[in-house]
Scaffold this motif. Sequence first.
Motif, short mmCIF file in Angstrom:
data_model
loop_
_atom_site.label_atom_id
_atom_site.label_comp_id
_atom_site.label_asym_id
_atom_site.label_seq_id
_atom_site.Cartn_x
_atom_site.Cartn_y
_atom_site.Cartn_z
N MET A 1 -17.63 33.06 14.71
CA MET A 1 -17.07 32.75 16.00
C MET A 1 -17.15 31.24 16.23
SD MET A 1 -18.72 33.61 19.70
CE MET A 1 -17.74 34.94 20.29
N SER A 2 -16.05 30.64 16.62
CA SER A 2 -16.07 29.20 16.88
C SER A 2 -16.29 28.96 18.37
CB SER A 2 -14.77 28.56 16.42
OG SER A 2 -13.69 29.03 17.18
N LYS A 3 -17.09 27.96 18.65
CA LYS A 3 -17.41 27.61 20.02
C LYS A 3 -16.40 26.59 20.54
CE LYS A 3 -22.41 27.99 19.49
NZ LYS A 3 -23.69 27.32 19.74
N THR A 4 -16.16 26.63 21.83
CA THR A 4 -15.41 25.59 22.49
C THR A 4 -16.33 24.39 22.63
OG1 THR A 4 -14.07 27.21 23.67
CG2 THR A 4 -14.16 24.98 24.60
N ILE A 5 -15.88 23.21 22.21
CA ILE A 5 -16.68 22.00 22.29
C ILE A 5 -16.17 21.17 23.46
CG2 ILE A 5 -17.36 19.87 21.13
CD1 ILE A 5 -17.11 21.44 18.48
N ILE A 6 -17.09 20.80 24.33
CA ILE A 6 -16.77 19.99 25.51
C ILE A 6 -17.63 18.73 25.47
CG2 ILE A 6 -16.83 19.90 28.04
CD1 ILE A 6 -14.76 21.89 27.01
N ARG A 7 -16.99 17.56 25.65
CA ARG A 7 -17.70 16.28 25.59
C ARG A 7 -17.70 15.52 26.92
NH1 ARG A 7 -14.54 16.93 21.27
NH2 ARG A 7 -15.56 17.16 19.27
N SER A 8 -16.91 16.02 27.91
CA SER A 8 -16.79 15.28 29.17
C SER A 8 -16.25 16.19 30.27
CB SER A 8 -15.81 14.11 28.99
OG SER A 8 -14.49 14.61 28.76
N PHE A 9 -16.32 15.65 31.50
CA PHE A 9 -15.74 16.36 32.64
C PHE A 9 -14.26 16.62 32.40
CE2 PHE A 9 -13.08 15.55 36.41
CZ PHE A 9 -13.31 16.73 37.09
N GLU A 10 -13.54 15.64 31.92
CA GLU A 10 -12.10 15.77 31.72
C GLU A 10 -11.76 16.88 30.73
OE1 GLU A 10 -13.09 11.95 33.45
OE2 GLU A 10 -13.77 12.83 31.56
N GLU A 11 -12.54 16.99 29.67
CA GLU A 11 -12.31 18.06 28.69
C GLU A 11 -12.58 19.43 29.30
OE1 GLU A 11 -14.22 17.52 24.90
OE2 GLU A 11 -13.35 15.52 24.63
N LEU A 12 -13.63 19.54 30.09
CA LEU A 12 -13.94 20.83 30.73
C LEU A 12 -12.86 21.19 31.74
CD1 LEU A 12 -15.92 23.19 31.05
CD2 LEU A 12 -17.08 21.85 32.82
N GLN A 13 -12.40 20.23 32.50
CA GLN A 13 -11.40 20.47 33.54
C GLN A 13 -10.11 21.08 32.97
OE1 GLN A 13 -9.96 16.99 35.68
NE2 GLN A 13 -10.22 18.11 37.61
N GLN A 14 -9.81 20.82 31.71
CA GLN A 14 -8.60 21.37 31.08
C GLN A 14 -8.63 22.90 31.01
OE1 GLN A 14 -7.95 19.48 27.30
NE2 GLN A 14 -8.11 17.43 28.17
N TYR A 15 -9.81 23.50 31.16
CA TYR A 15 -9.95 24.96 31.08
C TYR A 15 -9.90 25.65 32.45
CZ TYR A 15 -11.01 24.43 26.17
OH TYR A 15 -10.93 24.15 24.83
N GLU A 16 -9.70 24.89 33.50
CA GLU A 16 -9.65 25.50 34.84
C GLU A 16 -8.63 26.63 34.89
OE1 GLU A 16 -11.06 22.64 38.47
OE2 GLU A 16 -8.95 22.56 37.91
N GLY A 17 -9.09 27.77 35.44
CA GLY A 17 -8.21 28.92 35.58
C GLY A 17 -8.02 29.71 34.30
N LYS A 18 -8.73 29.34 33.24
CA LYS A 18 -8.56 30.00 31.94
C LYS A 18 -9.86 30.65 31.48
CE LYS A 18 -5.28 26.46 30.50
NZ LYS A 18 -5.16 25.27 29.70
#
Length: 155
Positions: A1-18
């Motif tokens: 299983m591959s993990k979602t990698i997040i490095r910043s607020f902006e990267e996390l924000q891309q997943y809003e609503g998903k």
Amino acid sequence: MSKTIIRSFEELQQYEGKEIGVSEYHTVTQEQINLFADATLDHQWIHLDAERAQTESPFKSTIAHGYLTVSLLPYLWGQIIHMENLKMQVNYEIESLRFNQAVAVNSALRLRVKLLSAKDLRGVTKARLEVTMEIENSKKPAFTGVITFLYHFNQ
């Protein structure tokens, strides 16, 4: 299983609503239930006495503490996402939580997570997550809820 990698607020924000992802299954054993009972001083028989549970409990076996299942959130969340460039993560809030189904001993649980929102609070990321703790081979989840983590990313 591959993990979602997040490095910043902006990267996390891309997943809003998903939906961000689903963890692997984790089996809750009697040993884990016993250790949790010792750690929390909650030694109610429905968690520890298999013989009595067999005859007196509507579940016909011992069951995990509801808070044991909640305590698995960080572990299973860590299977879904990997936060890089992070100073610290803080548990901030359980906005709502509903226990829907008892978790019988030796049940397998997995976590399903959707990002409801990500907000930048003066350099601290506030992430609100819709969480569902699924029980293998059960239509009803162990619990559903909305939790919030605070992430302090390095600049």
